[in-house]
Write a protein that holds these residues in place. Structure first.
Motif, PDB file in Angstrom:
ATOM      1  N   SER A  82     -42.858   5.487  28.248  1.00 42.88           N
ATOM      2  CA  SER A  82     -43.386   5.808  29.377  1.00 42.88           C
ATOM      3  C   SER A  82     -44.968   5.446  29.682  1.00 42.88           C
ATOM      4  O   SER A  82     -45.524   4.833  28.913  1.00 42.88           O
ATOM      5  N   ALA A  83     -45.233   5.625  31.156  1.00 39.92           N
ATOM      6  CA  ALA A  83     -46.511   5.167  31.394  1.00 39.92           C
ATOM      7  C   ALA A  83     -47.774   6.018  30.440  1.00 39.92           C
ATOM      8  O   ALA A  83     -48.637   5.469  30.392  1.00 39.92           O
ATOM      9  N   SER A  84     -47.387   7.275  30.013  1.00 37.30           N
ATOM     10  CA  SER A  84     -48.325   7.996  29.117  1.00 37.30           C
ATOM     11  C   SER A  84     -48.040   7.492  27.855  1.00 37.30           C
ATOM     12  O   SER A  84     -49.066   8.185  26.941  1.00 37.30           O
ATOM     13  N   GLY A  85     -47.280   6.720  27.341  1.00 34.06           N
ATOM     14  CA  GLY A  85     -47.184   5.994  25.947  1.00 34.06           C
ATOM     15  C   GLY A  85     -46.248   6.761  25.129  1.00 34.06           C
ATOM     16  O   GLY A  85     -45.867   6.217  24.048  1.00 34.06           O
ATOM     17  N   ALA A  86     -45.498   7.837  25.723  1.00 39.21           N
ATOM     18  CA  ALA A  86     -44.409   8.735  25.183  1.00 39.21           C
ATOM     19  C   ALA A  86     -42.980   7.659  24.846  1.00 39.21           C
ATOM     20  O   ALA A  86     -42.674   6.804  25.973  1.00 39.21           O
ATOM     21  N   VAL A  87     -42.681   7.674  23.622  1.00 31.46           N
ATOM     22  CA  VAL A  87     -41.364   6.855  23.405  1.00 31.46           C
ATOM     23  C   VAL A  87     -40.252   7.655  23.434  1.00 31.46           C
ATOM     24  O   VAL A  87     -40.217   8.917  23.099  1.00 31.46           O
ATOM     25  N   SER A  88     -38.918   6.927  23.672  1.00 29.49           N
ATOM     26  CA  SER A  88     -37.740   7.816  23.738  1.00 29.49           C
ATOM     27  C   SER A  88     -36.541   6.700  23.554  1.00 29.49           C
ATOM     28  O   SER A  88     -37.043   5.413  23.715  1.00 29.49           O
ATOM     29  N   LEU A  89     -35.512   7.002  22.947  1.00 33.73           N
ATOM     30  CA  LEU A  89     -34.289   6.306  22.873  1.00 33.73           C
ATOM     31  C   LEU A  89     -33.294   6.586  23.874  1.00 33.73           C
ATOM     32  O   LEU A  89     -32.848   7.588  24.201  1.00 33.73           O
ATOM     33  N   GLY A  90     -32.630   5.470  24.169  1.00 40.34           N
ATOM     34  CA  GLY A  90     -31.404   5.555  25.159  1.00 40.34           C
ATOM     35  C   GLY A  90     -30.088   5.253  24.429  1.00 40.34           C
ATOM     36  O   GLY A  90     -30.334   4.390  23.475  1.00 40.34           O
ATOM     37  N   THR A  91     -29.387   5.929  25.001  1.00 43.38           N
ATOM     38  CA  THR A  91     -27.926   5.711  24.035  1.00 43.38           C
ATOM     39  C   THR A  91     -26.717   5.695  24.847  1.00 43.38           C
ATOM     40  O   THR A  91     -26.779   6.066  25.880  1.00 43.38           O
ATOM     41  N   ILE A  92     -25.748   4.715  24.407  1.00 39.91           N
ATOM     42  CA  ILE A  92     -24.471   4.830  25.184  1.00 39.91           C
ATOM     43  C   ILE A  92     -23.478   5.803  24.069  1.00 39.91           C
ATOM     44  O   ILE A  92     -23.366   5.439  23.180  1.00 39.91           O
ATOM     45  N   ASP A  93     -22.933   6.730  24.860  1.00 40.54           N
ATOM     46  CA  ASP A  93     -22.048   7.511  24.248  1.00 40.54           C
ATOM     47  C   ASP A  93     -20.520   7.352  24.157  1.00 40.54           C
ATOM     48  O   ASP A  93     -19.973   6.940  25.352  1.00 40.54           O
ATOM     49  N   VAL A  94     -20.133   7.233  23.216  1.00 45.85           N
ATOM     50  CA  VAL A  94     -18.508   7.170  23.092  1.00 45.85           C
ATOM     51  C   VAL A  94     -17.617   8.435  22.743  1.00 45.85           C
ATOM     52  O   VAL A  94     -17.942   9.058  21.953  1.00 45.85           O
ATOM     53  N   LYS A  95     -16.859   8.843  23.744  1.00 45.29           N
ATOM     54  CA  LYS A  95     -16.064  10.360  23.286  1.00 45.29           C
ATOM     55  C   LYS A  95     -14.953   9.909  22.570  1.00 45.29           C
ATOM     56  O   LYS A  95     -14.159   9.662  23.114  1.00 45.29           O
ATOM     57  N   VAL A  96     -15.284   9.839  21.158  1.00 47.05           N
ATOM     58  CA  VAL A  96     -13.866   9.643  20.147  1.00 47.05           C
ATOM     59  C   VAL A  96     -12.928  10.656  20.513  1.00 47.05           C
ATOM     60  O   VAL A  96     -11.632  10.425  20.038  1.00 47.05           O
ATOM     61  N   GLN A  97     -13.204  11.868  20.669  1.00 46.13           N
ATOM     62  CA  GLN A  97     -12.317  12.887  20.839  1.00 46.13           C
ATOM     63  C   GLN A  97     -11.418  12.521  22.068  1.00 46.13           C
ATOM     64  O   GLN A  97     -10.096  13.010  21.795  1.00 46.13           O
ATOM     65  N   ASP A  98     -11.468  11.651  23.067  1.00 43.88           N
ATOM     66  CA  ASP A  98     -10.478  11.362  23.728  1.00 43.88           C
ATOM     67  C   ASP A  98      -9.749  10.084  23.453  1.00 43.88           C
ATOM     68  O   ASP A  98      -8.812   9.782  24.071  1.00 43.88           O
ATOM     69  N   ILE A  99     -10.059   9.481  22.424  1.00 40.35           N
ATOM     70  CA  ILE A  99      -9.447   8.203  22.179  1.00 40.35           C
ATOM     71  C   ILE A  99      -8.817   8.372  20.741  1.00 40.35           C
ATOM     72  O   ILE A  99      -7.872   7.554  20.617  1.00 40.35           O
ATOM     73  N   LYS A 100      -9.104   9.236  20.000  1.00 48.74           N
ATOM     74  CA  LYS A 100      -8.490   9.255  18.629  1.00 48.74           C
ATOM     75  C   LYS A 100      -7.059   9.413  18.832  1.00 48.74           C
ATOM     76  O   LYS A 100      -6.460  10.291  19.693  1.00 48.74           O
ATOM     77  N   LEU A 101      -6.241   8.696  17.896  1.00 46.68           N
ATOM     78  CA  LEU A 101      -4.920   8.969  17.723  1.00 46.68           C
ATOM     79  C   LEU A 101      -4.223   9.878  16.904  1.00 46.68           C
ATOM     80  O   LEU A 101      -3.179  10.589  17.213  1.00 46.68           O
ATOM     81  N   TYR A 102      -4.897   9.928  15.759  1.00 49.07           N
ATOM     82  CA  TYR A 102      -4.499  10.816  14.609  1.00 49.07           C
ATOM     83  C   TYR A 102      -5.709  11.692  14.280  1.00 49.07           C
ATOM     84  O   TYR A 102      -6.954  11.068  14.238  1.00 49.07           O
ATOM     85  N   ASP A 103      -5.496  13.167  13.952  1.00 53.26           N
ATOM     86  CA  ASP A 103      -6.676  13.802  13.398  1.00 53.26           C
ATOM     87  C   ASP A 103      -5.792  14.668  12.176  1.00 53.26           C
ATOM     88  O   ASP A 103      -5.074  15.254  12.259  1.00 53.26           O
ATOM     89  N   ALA A 104      -6.285  14.410  11.071  1.00 53.57           N
ATOM     90  CA  ALA A 104      -5.889  15.047   9.888  1.00 53.57           C
ATOM     91  C   ALA A 104      -6.241  16.413   9.564  1.00 53.57           C
ATOM     92  O   ALA A 104      -5.588  17.194   8.783  1.00 53.57           O
ATOM     93  N   ALA A 105      -7.219  16.961  10.495  1.00 50.34           N
ATOM     94  CA  ALA A 105      -7.649  18.253  10.386  1.00 50.34           C
ATOM     95  C   ALA A 105      -6.636  19.100  10.747  1.00 50.34           C
ATOM     96  O   ALA A 105      -6.046  19.376  11.784  1.00 50.34           O
ATOM     97  N   SER A 106      -6.638  20.210   9.813  1.00 52.48           N
ATOM     98  CA  SER A 106      -5.539  21.174   9.894  1.00 52.48           C
ATOM     99  C   SER A 106      -5.972  22.243  10.972  1.00 52.48           C
ATOM    100  O   SER A 106      -5.170  23.182  11.434  1.00 52.48           O
ATOM    101  N   ALA A 107      -7.323  22.349  11.142  1.00 52.27           N
ATOM    102  CA  ALA A 107      -7.603  23.180  12.256  1.00 52.27           C
ATOM    103  C   ALA A 107      -7.484  22.594  13.588  1.00 52.27           C
ATOM    104  O   ALA A 107      -7.489  23.454  14.687  1.00 52.27           O
ATOM    105  N   ALA A 108      -7.163  21.421  13.822  1.00 51.23           N
ATOM    106  CA  ALA A 108      -6.749  20.883  15.104  1.00 51.23           C
ATOM    107  C   ALA A 108      -5.454  21.438  15.705  1.00 51.23           C
ATOM    108  O   ALA A 108      -4.487  21.560  14.801  1.00 51.23           O
ATOM    109  N   THR A 109      -5.454  21.872  17.116  1.00 47.56           N
ATOM    110  CA  THR A 109      -4.237  21.993  17.537  1.00 47.56           C
ATOM    111  C   THR A 109      -3.644  21.164  18.466  1.00 47.56           C
ATOM    112  O   THR A 109      -4.446  19.957  18.429  1.00 47.56           O
ATOM    113  N   GLY A 110      -2.632  21.369  19.074  1.00 50.49           N
ATOM    114  CA  GLY A 110      -2.196  20.381  19.975  1.00 50.49           C
ATOM    115  C   GLY A 110      -3.144  20.050  21.178  1.00 50.49           C
ATOM    116  O   GLY A 110      -3.062  18.774  21.727  1.00 50.49           O
ATOM    117  N   LEU A 111      -3.912  20.675  21.501  1.00 50.69           N
ATOM    118  CA  LEU A 111      -4.813  20.526  22.509  1.00 50.69           C
ATOM    119  C   LEU A 111      -6.050  19.734  21.979  1.00 50.69           C
ATOM    120  O   LEU A 111      -6.742  18.857  22.756  1.00 50.69           O
TER     121      LEU A 111
END
Length: 330
Positions: free
Chosen positions: A161-190
């Protein structure tokens, strides 16, 4: 006035020669290093700015590496998803063929369906890059909530920034919406993967818990998963419901592939921008601290001539003193 105690001419010539030698050393240093500002003593403000810009340039280089790694992960997941879509479409074709087929034919078709289901799992398990697999996951631990895969963040920008503060930008990938299989027993149909989630046969929509299905007996609450559905012994009405389940999964898979493609496109754009930004920073640093080699080369030649003339002037001044002393010897 001539004096045997003070040789003013020699002192002046010596001062001029020292100044010339100092400028000559500076010019030679610039030519040898290529920098007009090589250290803080040369120009504290420019050196400080250039040092910060060099640091940011190194950070952007790391961001570039992160984007490259992220692009490879996204591309791997997209490739696996595309093959999975093709295979689910093959299962869809088999279900259409099974509808109205004889019991014996359904047995044969079921063998093909099982083979395709095994291939689906193989594709998902193999879609791994650098230890990351977004299609076949296990959210039992390591995530905020069991059954839900946390978003994957790809570092895409280093900002100051103009004041010299630094930050990182990210591109987020929602893996929850693209996973085909989940081995977790806690996972439900939803929250299960697209292919192992229970879906209502009437609509193909996800449902929290699966119902017990009896082959050959159609019930309103029948649920199926693409990963485990079977046609052997099932009625045509049930197979029609399985088609609805496959359609529901295909719709989610198509959306997932679209999201992966969009993420890949964004990463490519960010990589191009980061490369241009790094080039811009390099040019900015050069304008602050780089030496003009044509100018310095010309200056070097002039200073070398001045040095020779200074040596001659000092020699003449010292010669005059010798002439005064010779009068006393005579």
């Amino acid at each position: 006035m001539s004096s045997i105690m003070t040789n003013a001419s020699a002192m002046t010539a010596l001062q001029t020669l020292n100044a010339t030698n100092k400028n000559l050393a500076t010019t030679q240093s610039r030519i040898s290093t290529g920098f007009r500002v090589a250290e803080a003593a040369d120009n504290a403000a420019y050196w400080s700015i250039a040092t910060t810009m060099r640091s940011d340039h190194k950070a952007l280089s790391t961001v570039q590496d992160s984007l490259g790694l992220g692009a490879s992960k996204v591309d791997t997941a997209y490739t696996g998803m595309q093959k999975a879509i093709d295979t689910v479409n093959e299962i869809k074709v088999k279900l259409v063929a099974a509808n109205g087929a004889s019991a014996a034919d359904k047995e044969k078709i079921d063998v093909e369906v099982k083979a395709l289901q095994g291939q689906l799992k193989s594709y998902a398990d193999a879609a791994t890059f650098s230890g990351a697999n977004w299609l076949s996951v296990d959210t039992t631990s390591g995530h905020t909530a069991a059954g839900t895969f946390d978003n994957v963040k790809i570092v895409s920008a280093f900002n100051r920034s103009a004041s010299g503060a630094v930050s990182l930008g990210t591109i987020d990938v929602k893996v929850q919406d693209i996973k085909l299989y989940d081995a977790a027993s806690a996972a439900t149909g939803l929250t299960d993967g697209i292919l192992d989630a229970h879906r209502l046969g009437t609509t193909g929509a996800r449902i929290a818990a699966g119902a017990t299905v009896v082959a050959g007996t159609d019930a309103a609450g029948d649920t199926y998963t693409v990963a485990t559905l079977s046609v052997a012994g099932f009625s045509d009405a049930q197979i029609t419901k399985q088609l609805a389940v496959v359609e529901g999964a295909l719709k989610e898979m198509t959306t997932a592939a679209t999201n992966l493609g969009a993420a890949k496109s964004r990463i490519d754009l960010q990589k191009t921008f980061t490369t241009s930004l790094m080039d811009s920073i390099e040019r900015g640093i050069g304008q602050l601290v780089d030496a003009d080699m044509n100018k310095e080369s010309t200056r070097l030649q002039a200073l070398q001539v001045q040095q020779q003339l200074g040596i001659q002037a000092l020699s003449i001044a010292n010669g005059n003193s010798q002439s005064i002393l010779s009068l006393f010897r005579g």
